[in-house]
Enzyme design. Structure first.
Site, PDB file in Angstrom:
ATOM      1  N   ASN A 168      95.832  90.755 -15.200  1.00  0.00           N
ATOM      2  CA  ASN A 168      95.667  89.815 -14.093  1.00  0.00           C
ATOM      3  C   ASN A 168      97.041  89.426 -13.559  1.00  0.00           C
ATOM      4  O   ASN A 168      97.994  89.213 -14.322  1.00  0.00           O
ATOM      5  CB  ASN A 168      94.824  88.599 -14.490  1.00  0.00           C
ATOM      6  CG  ASN A 168      95.270  87.878 -15.732  1.00  0.00           C
ATOM      7  OD1 ASN A 168      95.909  88.450 -16.606  1.00  0.00           O
ATOM      8  ND2 ASN A 168      94.931  86.606 -15.824  1.00  0.00           N
TER       9      ASN A 168
ATOM     10  N   GLU B 260      98.510  86.677 -11.110  1.00  0.00           N
ATOM     11  CA  GLU B 260      98.227  85.440 -10.376  1.00  0.00           C
ATOM     12  C   GLU B 260      99.318  85.156  -9.352  1.00  0.00           C
ATOM     13  O   GLU B 260     100.377  85.798  -9.340  1.00  0.00           O
ATOM     14  CB  GLU B 260      98.086  84.285 -11.384  1.00  0.00           C
ATOM     15  CG  GLU B 260      96.906  84.504 -12.323  1.00  0.00           C
ATOM     16  CD  GLU B 260      96.684  83.350 -13.290  1.00  0.00           C
ATOM     17  OE1 GLU B 260      97.541  82.455 -13.400  1.00  0.00           O
ATOM     18  OE2 GLU B 260      95.611  83.358 -13.932  1.00  0.00           O
TER      19      GLU B 260
ATOM     20  N   GLU C 183      90.810  93.913 -14.351  1.00  0.00           N
ATOM     21  CA  GLU C 183      89.928  95.074 -14.153  1.00  0.00           C
ATOM     22  C   GLU C 183      90.161  95.709 -12.792  1.00  0.00           C
ATOM     23  O   GLU C 183      90.238  96.937 -12.656  1.00  0.00           O
ATOM     24  CB  GLU C 183      88.457  94.638 -14.256  1.00  0.00           C
ATOM     25  CG  GLU C 183      88.059  94.033 -15.588  1.00  0.00           C
ATOM     26  CD  GLU C 183      88.207  92.509 -15.624  1.00  0.00           C
ATOM     27  OE1 GLU C 183      89.214  91.996 -15.077  1.00  0.00           O
ATOM     28  OE2 GLU C 183      87.339  91.849 -16.196  1.00  0.00           O
TER      29      GLU C 183
ATOM     30  N   CYS D  38      84.584  91.648 -10.087  1.00  0.00           N
ATOM     31  CA  CYS D  38      84.993  92.883 -10.768  1.00  0.00           C
ATOM     32  C   CYS D  38      83.794  93.783 -11.036  1.00  0.00           C
ATOM     33  O   CYS D  38      83.894  95.008 -10.962  1.00  0.00           O
ATOM     34  CB  CYS D  38      85.735  92.563 -12.067  1.00  0.00           C
ATOM     35  SG  CYS D  38      87.393  91.920 -11.749  1.00  0.00           S
TER      36      CYS D  38
END
Ligand code: THU
Length: 129
Positions: free
Chosen positions: A42, A44, A55, A89
């Site tokens: 991830n 951010e 994902e 996702c």
């Protein structure tokens, strides 16, 4: 590659997660039918809505390299319970695979194995040819 091997790749990747706002790093490892593994984390952003899940980053890497056929994805976090992929996702995974195996593991090794068909019933497919 075994499920254990794929989970290990996701565990290696999670070190690269950029999650200073949520404090919730996620690692993913996507196994393609040709045997290649594409990892994702991830990423951010200070503008919170711009954050991208692990994902989807793994899928974007694979598709960017011309790879679109997948067997399985491993998703790991540092949480005590296995963290299932979010709805966005699931939709993005469905775009490329209807039979992907999804292996999710918690920090202490609790594992849930399912398929995208189980996780994403009655999908939105209006624009499929
Ligand atoms: N996150 C993922 O990477 N994958 C998911 O399936 C759900 C959530 C990330 C997004 C955000 O950076 C953090 O987890 C907390 O929501």
């Amino acid at each position: 590659m075994t499920d254990d091997g794929l989970v290990l790749e996701a565990r290696r990747a999670i070190a690269h997660a950029h999650a200073p706002y949520s404090g919730f790093p996620v690692g993913a490892a996507l196994l393609a039918r040709d045997g290649r593994v594409f990892t994702g984390v991830n990423v951010e952003n200070a503008s919170i809505g711009l954050s991208v899940c692990a994902e989807r980053n793994a899928i974007a890497k694979a598709v960017s390299e011309g790879v679109r056929e997948f067997e399985s994805i491993a998703i790991v976090t540092n949480a005590g319970d296995p963290t299932m992929p979010c709805g966005v996702c699931r939709q993005v995974i469905w775009e490329f695979s209807h039979d992907l195996r999804v292996i999710v593991e918690s920090n202490d090794g609790a594992r849930v194995v399912s398929t995208i068909a189980e996780l994403f019933p009655l999908p939105f497919t209006s624009y499929e040819p």
